[in-house]
Design an enzyme around this catalytic site. Structure first.
Site, short mmCIF file in Angstrom:
data_model
loop_
_atom_site.label_atom_id
_atom_site.label_comp_id
_atom_site.label_asym_id
_atom_site.label_seq_id
_atom_site.Cartn_x
_atom_site.Cartn_y
_atom_site.Cartn_z
N ILE A 132 -14.04 -17.03 1.16
CA ILE A 132 -15.05 -16.05 0.74
C ILE A 132 -15.13 -14.89 1.73
O ILE A 132 -15.16 -13.72 1.35
CB ILE A 132 -16.43 -16.75 0.54
N ALA A 186 -20.84 -16.11 5.84
CA ALA A 186 -19.94 -16.77 4.87
C ALA A 186 -19.34 -18.00 5.55
O ALA A 186 -18.14 -18.11 5.74
CB ALA A 186 -18.85 -15.80 4.42
N VAL A 187 -20.25 -18.91 5.95
CA VAL A 187 -19.81 -20.07 6.73
C VAL A 187 -19.71 -21.35 5.88
O VAL A 187 -19.72 -22.45 6.41
CB VAL A 187 -20.74 -20.32 7.94
N GLY A 229 -17.31 -16.08 9.51
CA GLY A 229 -16.50 -17.05 8.75
C GLY A 229 -15.28 -16.40 8.12
O GLY A 229 -15.41 -15.52 7.27
N HIS A 275 14.42 -12.42 -15.76
CA HIS A 275 14.72 -11.42 -14.75
C HIS A 275 14.41 -10.03 -15.29
O HIS A 275 14.73 -9.75 -16.44
CB HIS A 275 16.20 -11.49 -14.38
#
Ligand code: FAD
Ligand code: AMP
Length: 475
Positions: free
Chosen positions: A192, A276-277, A188, A451
């Site tokens: 994650i 981690a699906v 996955g 800036h």
């Protein structure tokens, strides 16, 4: 034991505990029940986010990034440290200590707000009665007017990849490794998978991420996704797209992973495999027999836009209901519900929920992607600004990535802001606020940015929408 409350919250994750606190701020009598137990058996409030998600992952992302920067970047600044050694035990101790402090903070917040906290299992019975079962099996019956269900989510497991908590693990286990795996496989390439892959790659693992879908980060703006993919590849993170894992087996202390892609069947040997699906809503044992709480076909508790369930005065929030599985989404739902219960105004703007991926470079966005705007048919203009042209990013040795603003042609409305680069997760807050106030791109253009700051990238990207960027060539 019996208690009488106005509101009982089941679950003390980032959805449940803010709901309890806001309800108490609204002068309601509140109880909150949580059954989370850590790997050492101790109870802790805070849910997935504090114990096994957002917080420990960010602790390790920070430590591992510092380690990598010390090794590869300090010498560029003229700082030579000599031999840099990793002390993973100390790194993990720090992670655990941050988690302990944060979860302890919830106990203190509950106390300060007069919330009765129960550690144990909560179950909604008929007539808005809640049963709380403590660690010793003792039961308390809590009578209440309102119930808020915030039971969260758990990792999805794959049948063909049998979890053993040691070699084949979930994201929680992968945050608590006590040694750096030589070869780490991750199934996955979602948020994650990418964050965990980044941690262990920086600490020395050869990381291979197998992702079933052909497209990289389909949830993100594809300009940003392509830029991210390029950086991750350069860093040495191996990401195989279109690679569907079909099975995994532990063989002699390693894991053999089988996957298929357009070229055919393959196998990969790794020392640890992280699944981690995705995550699924968690509702096991949440309601008693005869309580007809409506669920949607995917197992989420069915709610309306204000998190009302089908049962009177029963609400549900966070990962256990539809919408993105994000801590801040759950928190806002918790606050909304606690305010609505008290008769106040409450609303969640689901269109403007920021997303962050804490890789390096970091990725963050809010609103629509260019692909979504294109599909909507609305005429739009785009401006972007590279961090390579930002003095502050250069000074930080972090001049990678860009900021991108998408704006409507008709009324100049800001439709989406996408950032990949240093501190993207912090920078996006400006865009969230702008969009919450329905700012036009001209509003962003006319806002003074200090800036040199990273935030100037968003200012310049807004200017670039009308080809008026100052610090970059307008294309
Ligand atoms: P949870 O946090 O899951 O909490 C639910 C709680 O309810 C748990 O403590 C559970 O034990 C308890 N409970 C359940 N049923 C009962 C019951 N019947 N009785 C008593 N208690 C019960 N999100 C982000 O926004 N940012 C991030 O950076 C981020 N990083 C993540 C990293 C990882 C590795 C993971 C796994 C997740 C991450 N998330 C992140 C997602 C985030 O953790 C979840 O969206 C969030 O925790 C959901 O909050 P919740 O309160 O709905 O559920
Ligand atoms: P997320 O839902 O963002 O956590 O991401 C989970 C990812 O896992 C998704 O991109 C899925 O496509 C991917 N996935 C799910 N099942 C498999 C599988 N069997 N093999 C490889 N990737 C998978």
């Amino acid at each position: 034991m019996t208690g009488q409350f106005d509101v009982v919250v089941i679950g003390a994750g980032p959805a449940g505990y803010p709901a309890a606190i806001r309800a108490a701020q609204n002068k309601l009598k509140v109880a909150c029940i949580d059954e989370w137990r850590n790997t050492d058996g101790s109870y802790a409030f805070g849910g997935t986010c504090l114990n096994a998600g957002c917080i420990p992952s960010k602790a390790l992302l920070e430590s591992s990034e510092l380690y990598q920067r010390a090794k590869e970047e300090f010498s560029i600044h003229g700082i030579n440290l000599g031999d840099i050694k990793l002390d993973l035990a100390a790194m993990q101790k720090r992670r655990a200590s941050i988690v302990r402090t944060m979860t302890g903070g919830i106990v203190a917040l509950f106390k300060a707000n007069g919330i009765t906290a129960y550690q144990g299992h909560g179950k909604l019975l008929a007539d808005n009665t809640v049963e709380s079962t403590g660690p010793d099996g003792s039961k308390s019956i809590l009578k209440t007017r309102h119930v808020v269900l915030a039971s969260g989510s758990v990792p999805v497991r794959l049948k063909s990849v049998p979890h053993d908590g040691k070699l084949i693990v979930d994201s929680w286990n992968a945050l608590e490794f006590d040694a750096v795996p030589k070869r780490l496989g991750i199934i996955g390439a979602g948020v994650i998978g990418l964050e965990l892959g980044s941690v262990w790659r920086r600490l020395g693992s050869v990381v291979t991420i197998l992702e079933a879908v052909d497209q990289f980060l389909p949830i993100a703006d594809q300009t940003i996704a392509r830029e991210a993919q390029r950086h991750f590849k350069k860093q040495g993170l191996i990401i195989e797209l279109g690679a569907r894992v079909t099975g995994a087996k532990v063989v002699g202390g390693a894991v053999n992973v089988a996957y298929a892609d357009a070229q055919g069947e393959h196998s990969l040997q790794v020392d640890r495999l992280v699944v981690a699906v995705g995550r699924r809503p968690f509702t096991e044992g949440l309601v008693g027999d005869g309580v007809n709480l409506e669920m949607d076909p995917r197992g989420f508790i069915q709610v309306d836009d204000h998190c009302r369930t089908n049962l009177p005065d029963v609400w549900a929030i966070g990962d256990v209901v539809r919408g993105p599985m994000l801590a801040h989404k759950g928190k806002e739902e918790g606050i909304m519900v606690a305010d609505l219960i008290a008769g106040r105004y409450g609303e969640v703007n689901y269109q403007i929920i920021p997303s962050v991926i804490y890789t390096a470079p970091e990725i963050a966005w809010v609103g629509q992607t260019e692909e979504q705007v294109k599909a909507s048919g609305r005429a739009y203009k785009v401006g972007s600004f590279p961090f390579a042209a930002s003095g502050r990013a250069r000074a930080m040795e972090a001049a990678q990535g860009m900021a991108k603003v998408i704006s409507a042609v008709d009324d100049d409305e800001v439709l989406g802001v996408h950032v990949i680069g240093p501190m993207a997760g912090e920078l996006i807050a400006e865009a969230v606020l702008a969009m919450e106030y329905s700012a036009s791109t001209e509003d962003l253009q006319r806002t003074i940015h200090a800036h040199p700051t990273l935030s100037e990238a968003i200012h310049e990207a807004a200017l670039a929408v009308d080809k008026r960027a100052i610090d970059a060539i307008n294309r």
